[in-house]
Scaffold this active site. Structure first.
Site, mmCIF file in Angstrom:
data_model
loop_
_atom_site.group_PDB
_atom_site.id
_atom_site.type_symbol
_atom_site.label_atom_id
_atom_site.label_comp_id
_atom_site.label_asym_id
_atom_site.label_seq_id
_atom_site.Cartn_x
_atom_site.Cartn_y
_atom_site.Cartn_z
ATOM 1 N N ASP A 186 2.617 4.520 -17.093
ATOM 2 C CA ASP A 186 2.210 3.997 -15.787
ATOM 3 C C ASP A 186 2.747 2.580 -15.586
ATOM 4 O OD1 ASP A 186 0.759 6.280 -15.192
ATOM 5 O OD2 ASP A 186 -1.116 5.482 -15.994
ATOM 6 N N TYR A 208 -1.318 4.217 -29.262
ATOM 7 C CA TYR A 208 -1.605 3.270 -28.186
ATOM 8 C C TYR A 208 -2.609 2.203 -28.637
ATOM 9 C CZ TYR A 208 0.127 6.998 -25.058
ATOM 10 O OH TYR A 208 0.878 7.972 -24.440
ATOM 11 N N ASP A 233 -8.114 2.817 -13.856
ATOM 12 C CA ASP A 233 -7.450 1.655 -14.450
ATOM 13 C C ASP A 233 -7.728 0.421 -13.598
ATOM 14 O OD1 ASP A 233 -5.718 1.794 -12.259
ATOM 15 O OD2 ASP A 233 -4.040 2.612 -13.398
ATOM 16 N N ARG A 251 -6.230 6.765 -19.751
ATOM 17 C CA ARG A 251 -7.120 6.377 -18.645
ATOM 18 C C ARG A 251 -8.374 7.251 -18.627
ATOM 19 N NH1 ARG A 251 -4.306 6.878 -13.199
ATOM 20 N NH2 ARG A 251 -2.657 8.000 -14.297
#
Length: 221
Positions: free
Chosen positions: A39, A68, A82, A174
């Site tokens: 994103d 991540y 987000d 997310r």
């Protein structure tokens, strides 16, 4: 040098912007692709392939596990899950303690059902979900089975929770942030995301934006 490499995508550009940047350097006629979209608000390892043969092989990279670093802001929810979306604050009477947070992690590890964000590129009747959402249209997302291999707590100081996540393809961090907040009863959204690894492609080996021109000079197309 390999025609498939790790690029460190900075925050604020799309994965397609990164591909177009590479094409502007190697030539518009050269085929360029990427594996695993990040994103615009996320940063980190984006695997890019240059040349027809390399782009044919890049789909194999997508099947690899991903790592991540994620920061979750607790105490509110976001319409996009987000930092970009409209926030809804929760009236939190009791802040979760560290032990409570660690205790729920096993519920999100293994093969689990996950509802993708409505602001995502998942196709519904041939069109990306986020396009419906941006027009205010109500859409019904279907939950999907995904696999998360591990969640490790890195830091916690209310309202910020930082975790390291090792996942298989198809996981939305997310959604994980949103669901952790829900499980804790205080809401939550993803406020920072960095992808540090895709398979064997690591952050420390990734090419920075400013070094792209020199790096690409050494690639044979």
């Amino acid at each position: 040098m390999s025609n498939i490499f790790a690029f460190y995508k900075p925050k604020g550009i799309t994965s397609n912007d990164a591909v177009q940047k590479v094409r502007s350097i190697v030539g518009r006629s050269v085929k360029v692709g990427h594996a695993g979209t990040l994103d615009p608000l996320a940063q980190g390892v984006l695997v890019i392939a240059v040349g027809r043969e390399a782009t044919k092989k890049i789909s194999e990279v997508v099947k690899k596990e991903k790592e991540y670093i994620a920061e979750i802001t607790l105490g509110s929810e976001s319409s996009t899950d987000d930092a970009e979306g409209e926030k809804t604050l929760f009236n939190v009477s009791k802040r979760p303690v560290l032990e409570e947070i660690i205790k729920i992690f096993p519920e999100f590890i293994g093969r689990i059902k996950q509802m993708p964000p409505i602001y995502s590129a998942i196709k519904i009747q041939g069109r990306e979900a986020y396009k419906y959402a941006r027009q205010g249209q109500e859409i019904k997302m279907e939950s999907r089975e995904v696999e998360i291999k591990n969640i490790e707590l890195l830091e916690y100081a209310w309202p910020l929770l930082k975790i390291k996540v090792l996942s298989c393809p198809g996981v939305y961090i997310r959604s994980l942030a949103r669901d952790i907040g829900k499980k804790l009863g205080v809401g939550g959204y993803l406020s920072f995301l960095e992808r540090t690894r895709v398979g064997d492609f690591k952050k420390e080996d990734a090419v920075l934006m400013e070094n792209l021109p020199d790096f690409l000079k050494n690639i044979k197309i």
